[in-house]
Scaffold this motif. Structure first.
Motif, PDB file in Angstrom:
ATOM      1  N   GLU A  19      41.748  27.221  33.746  1.00  0.00           N
ATOM      2  CA  GLU A  19      41.818  28.004  32.516  1.00  0.00           C
ATOM      3  C   GLU A  19      41.680  29.499  32.770  1.00  0.00           C
ATOM      4  O   GLU A  19      42.427  30.327  32.220  1.00  0.00           O
ATOM      5  N   GLY A  20      40.736  29.883  33.626  1.00  0.00           N
ATOM      6  CA  GLY A  20      40.520  31.296  33.902  1.00  0.00           C
ATOM      7  C   GLY A  20      41.711  31.941  34.587  1.00  0.00           C
ATOM      8  O   GLY A  20      42.119  33.069  34.250  1.00  0.00           O
ATOM      9  N   PHE A  21      42.323  31.251  35.550  1.00  0.00           N
ATOM     10  CA  PHE A  21      43.465  31.806  36.257  1.00  0.00           C
ATOM     11  C   PHE A  21      44.739  31.769  35.412  1.00  0.00           C
ATOM     12  O   PHE A  21      45.618  32.632  35.560  1.00  0.00           O
ATOM     13  N   ASP A  22      44.876  30.772  34.545  1.00  0.00           N
ATOM     14  CA  ASP A  22      45.994  30.793  33.586  1.00  0.00           C
ATOM     15  C   ASP A  22      45.893  32.016  32.681  1.00  0.00           C
ATOM     16  O   ASP A  22      46.898  32.667  32.351  1.00  0.00           O
ATOM     17  N   ARG A  23      44.654  32.337  32.286  1.00  0.00           N
ATOM     18  CA  ARG A  23      44.451  33.524  31.449  1.00  0.00           C
ATOM     19  C   ARG A  23      44.833  34.789  32.205  1.00  0.00           C
ATOM     20  O   ARG A  23      45.446  35.700  31.646  1.00  0.00           O
ATOM     21  N   GLY A  51      46.874  29.272  38.470  1.00  0.00           N
ATOM     22  CA  GLY A  51      47.219  30.099  37.318  1.00  0.00           C
ATOM     23  C   GLY A  51      48.718  30.288  37.249  1.00  0.00           C
ATOM     24  O   GLY A  51      49.363  30.568  38.259  1.00  0.00           O
ATOM     25  N   ALA A  52      49.318  30.123  36.071  1.00  0.00           N
ATOM     26  CA  ALA A  52      50.770  30.254  35.948  1.00  0.00           C
ATOM     27  C   ALA A  52      51.136  30.653  34.522  1.00  0.00           C
ATOM     28  O   ALA A  52      50.521  30.200  33.548  1.00  0.00           O
ATOM     29  N   ARG A 150      37.549  38.526  42.614  1.00  0.00           N
ATOM     30  CA  ARG A 150      36.141  38.262  42.258  1.00  0.00           C
ATOM     31  C   ARG A 150      35.991  36.883  41.631  1.00  0.00           C
ATOM     32  O   ARG A 150      35.056  36.136  41.933  1.00  0.00           O
ATOM     33  N   GLN A 151      36.921  36.555  40.742  1.00  0.00           N
ATOM     34  CA  GLN A 151      36.874  35.234  40.102  1.00  0.00           C
ATOM     35  C   GLN A 151      37.031  34.127  41.148  1.00  0.00           C
ATOM     36  O   GLN A 151      36.318  33.118  41.119  1.00  0.00           O
ATOM     37  N   LEU A 152      37.952  34.333  42.075  1.00  0.00           N
ATOM     38  CA  LEU A 152      38.175  33.350  43.129  1.00  0.00           C
ATOM     39  C   LEU A 152      36.950  33.219  44.014  1.00  0.00           C
ATOM     40  O   LEU A 152      36.537  32.110  44.383  1.00  0.00           O
ATOM     41  N   GLN A 153      36.329  34.335  44.358  1.00  0.00           N
ATOM     42  CA  GLN A 153      35.146  34.306  45.209  1.00  0.00           C
ATOM     43  C   GLN A 153      33.979  33.601  44.527  1.00  0.00           C
ATOM     44  O   GLN A 153      33.245  32.831  45.147  1.00  0.00           O
ATOM     45  N   VAL A 154      33.827  33.878  43.212  1.00  0.00           N
ATOM     46  CA  VAL A 154      32.755  33.208  42.463  1.00  0.00           C
ATOM     47  C   VAL A 154      32.980  31.704  42.478  1.00  0.00           C
ATOM     48  O   VAL A 154      32.056  30.916  42.729  1.00  0.00           O
TER      49      VAL A 154
END
Length: 372
Positions: A19-23, A51-52, A150-154
């Motif tokens: 959901e976060g990466f789609d956003r 994410g797409a 940052r999101q990926l690292q978290v």
């Protein structure tokens, strides 16, 4: 194409939508006004698309592609952005399935950095027609890529934490299981040691038994304390004889010098079954054993559980068996059966000696009936 970074062997996200990466992909498409935007994670096994935005089927559902479709591999291999006005004009990308099959023309990809400081993914903006990317657009894409990193690292750290916790839980379970096995082994070893000491004590008492009543007395003392048995039967049948002479001793009563009953070898009784079949015979409860053994006398009317074991009479031609009776239901587990087998072994040796002594006395006094 130079390679500064080795592709990882795993990706921190599975091939499903996040959901976060789609956003994030939707934000890129809306901010830059592009047809398509992707969050791509690249590994040696392929690439996944958590994410797409604007991705056609079946890829929108599949969320994974082989490396043959990957323009992003150039970004993760070098750690540098890749910007193409028209991918069809670049010899390195013109034949890519992403260009030929998915219609990618303009491409801008910024590296996504993992928790270990290596490029493991790409934030992609692409159009289906040529595009001159402006410095402002690339700065925006770079800024959004930093947020994606940052999101990926978290998420990678959270995944590592979950895996660390799972490993700790597994190891804790393994340690607890090992401790329980060790405890069980210790309990079993202690029980075996207790059994061995008890049997050794009985064996010593039987070695000095000078008569059959003394044998019965030693057995009675042994089975009453550690086993809790209420009644003991000792049955003997001379070779070629179908009658079984039975001695019985009840807890607290003096052992008899003469047989208290006689059974036929063919009688359905635990004692005779153990003698003729040469095996341990168990009766869990009187009710459960009533079909096979309708009568348990002379064990007594209040007998509930019975365990009978054959005796080994190596030097005498008679056969014999020992039966233990409990007035309350007793669990006849492997430990109790092992004790009964050991008991029968040593009682057999003692009985063997008594029968041989009686036979020797009978031979010395002439053809009179043997007294046992």
């Amino acid at each position: 194409m130079g390679t500064d970074y080795e592709l990882p062997t795993w990706a921190p996200l599975p091939a499903v939508a996040d959901e976060g990466f789609d956003r994030l992909a939707a934000t890129v498409a809306r901010t830059l006004g592009v047809d398509r935007s992707l969050v791509v994670l690249v590994s040696k096994a392929g690439q996944v698309l958590p994410g797409a935005f604007g991705l056609p089927e079946p890829w929108a559902t599949r969320r994974s592609m082989p490396l043959s479709h990957s323009l992003s591999q150039r970004v993760t291999a070098t750690g540098r952005p890749l910007v193409l006005r028209d991918a069809r004009e670049d010899p390195a990308t013109a034949e890519s399935p992403s260009v030929q099959e998915l219609g990618v023309v303009a491409y801008a990809g910024m590296p996504l950095w993992g928790a270990q400081g290596r490029p493991i993914g790409v934030l992609v903006a692409c159009d289906l027609q040529p595009r001159d990317w402006t410095a402002a657009e690339l700065d925006t894409l770079s800024r959004l890529a930093a947020e994606g990193s940052r999101q990926l690292q978290v998420q990678a750290v959270e995944l590592a934490e979950r895996e660390a916790l799972a490993a700790a839980v597994r190891d804790d379970g393994t340690a607890r299981a090992a401790a329980e096995r060790a405890r069980s082994m210790l309990v079993e070893a202690e029980a075996e040691a207790d059994r061995t000491r008890l049997v050794a004590r009985l064996s010593g008492a039987l070695l000095t038994a000078g008569s059959l009543p003394e044998v019965l007395r030693a057995v009675d003392r042994f089975v009453r304390s550690p086993l809790g048995s209420r009644t003991v039967l000792l049955g003997v049948a001379e070779s070629g004889c179908t009658d079984v002479r039975v001695w019985s001793v009840t807890a607290g009563a003096p052992p008899p010098a003469e047989p208290v009953a006689t059974l036929a070898l063919t009688d359905p009784h635990p004692l005779t079954a153990a003698m003729t079949e040469r095996r341990l015979v168990t009766v869990a409860t009187r009710a459960e054993g009533s079909g096979e053994f309708p009568q348990l006398a002379p064990l007594g009317p209040d007998t509930e559980t019975v365990l009978a074991a054959p005796l080994v009479l190596g030097q005498h031609s008679a056969i014999g068996a020992l039966a233990l009776g409990w007035t309350q239901r007793r669990e006849l587990d492997a430990s109790v059966c092992a004790v009964a087998a050991d008991l029968a072994l040593h009682v057999g040796h003692a009985l063997d000696r008594q029968l041989l002594q009686e036979h020797r006395r009978w031979l010395a006094t002439g053809p009179a009936d043997p007294v046992t």
